[in-house]
Design a protein around this motif. Sequence first.
Motif, mmCIF file in Angstrom:
data_model
loop_
_atom_site.group_PDB
_atom_site.id
_atom_site.type_symbol
_atom_site.label_atom_id
_atom_site.label_comp_id
_atom_site.label_asym_id
_atom_site.label_seq_id
_atom_site.Cartn_x
_atom_site.Cartn_y
_atom_site.Cartn_z
ATOM 1 N N GLN A 200 1.138 -1.269 -0.357
ATOM 2 C CA GLN A 200 -0.250 0.006 -0.157
ATOM 3 C C GLN A 200 0.657 1.055 -0.064
ATOM 4 O OE1 GLN A 200 -2.926 0.505 3.091
ATOM 5 N NE2 GLN A 200 -2.914 -1.552 3.146
ATOM 6 N N ARG B 2 -11.559 -0.055 -1.161
ATOM 7 C CA ARG B 2 -11.584 -0.065 -2.802
ATOM 8 C C ARG B 2 -12.243 1.283 -3.453
ATOM 9 N NH1 ARG B 2 -11.031 -6.228 -5.142
ATOM 10 N NH2 ARG B 2 -9.533 -7.102 -3.918
ATOM 11 N N LEU C 292 -7.227 1.956 -3.985
ATOM 12 C CA LEU C 292 -6.669 1.037 -3.355
ATOM 13 C C LEU C 292 -7.697 -0.785 -3.960
ATOM 14 C CD1 LEU C 292 -3.174 0.430 -2.872
ATOM 15 C CD2 LEU C 292 -5.098 1.369 -1.472
ATOM 16 N N GLN D 82 -4.962 -3.064 -3.623
ATOM 17 C CA GLN D 82 -3.544 -3.898 -2.438
ATOM 18 C C GLN D 82 -2.656 -5.189 -2.989
ATOM 19 O OE1 GLN D 82 -3.125 -3.809 1.145
ATOM 20 N NE2 GLN D 82 -5.534 -5.129 1.655
#
Length: 338
Positions: free
Chosen positions: A131, A259, A286, A288
Amino acid sequence: MTAQNVPVRWGILGASRIADGSILPGLGKSAAGKAVAVAARDETRARTLADRHGVPKAYGSYEALLWDREVEAVYIGLPNHLHVEWARRAAAAGKHVLVEKPGAMRCAEYQALDGVDPALKISEAFMVRHQPRWIELRNILRSGRFGAPKTFSSLLSFFMTNADDFRQKPEFGGGAYYDLGCYTAMAARYVFDAEPRRVLALMDTDEGGIDLFSSVVLDFGQGRHATFMVSLAQASSQSIQIVCERAFITLPQAYVPSRTQPNLILIDTSADHANSQIQTIEFPALDQYEAEVTNFSRAIRGEDVPYFGLADARAGAAVGDAVFASARSGSWIDVKGI
């Protein structure tokens, strides 16, 4: 296109839930790697998974995938007790290996990987370390801006209801520590950028022999302590809190980031309990797992990206050995590697 820009060709060992829901979707979005083969002990299951993710090859045995010369890197998503065995076989076949956590159930098991080709990348799959938020956290701590980190605390839990889950079986590496505690112990080592000297642990086990609740203290020396609790039998929780000499740092949703929403680091520099002076650092939402397979692929191509090799995996397993030894004895146990 230069060799460095050619996507790494991946094979997936095991039609597991994490392969289906996380690793293959991550590879599907990565510009640095692509899945070219899936293997399961049931070829029909392998073909179903491969078709779902647009992967061209499906094999009915793990060995057949390892013989595939097109495959450069292998992801091992099998039950915990099979990780080292298939990491060894994959390395012997000349493949780079990303092995799901915990890479080994005991530190001594890593001796099976002694003598592997040092050119091969072999890493334990802790996706959280990829991350951008975790990378920035380490930069902040190493900068000394807020003084040294002194205490670390973490909660990580969920309520497991599937009686057939391999995590319910001690012989398969079941239990809260192997599933969740390896994350929190890794996070403490990551924050302090060091290895603990000794461990004190308490485990509550069920009638089947797995730990449902584990509470652990890690002593890193020089006044640095980490505490964490993990459980497979309580509500979902995930947090990291770090107290430095001049700041209190919090990572909400520390292990499973959003997310869809920004992910945060909160830094409180207030000098007293009655006030707060919180700086918020935001990171985009994101996947990861995409970040993990991208960084591992880029490391294979020789790029300077976050990479954690076998030495790190061995150190983490040595902590796990000490945790279980302390839970059995009720005493502090020194951490020893091999």
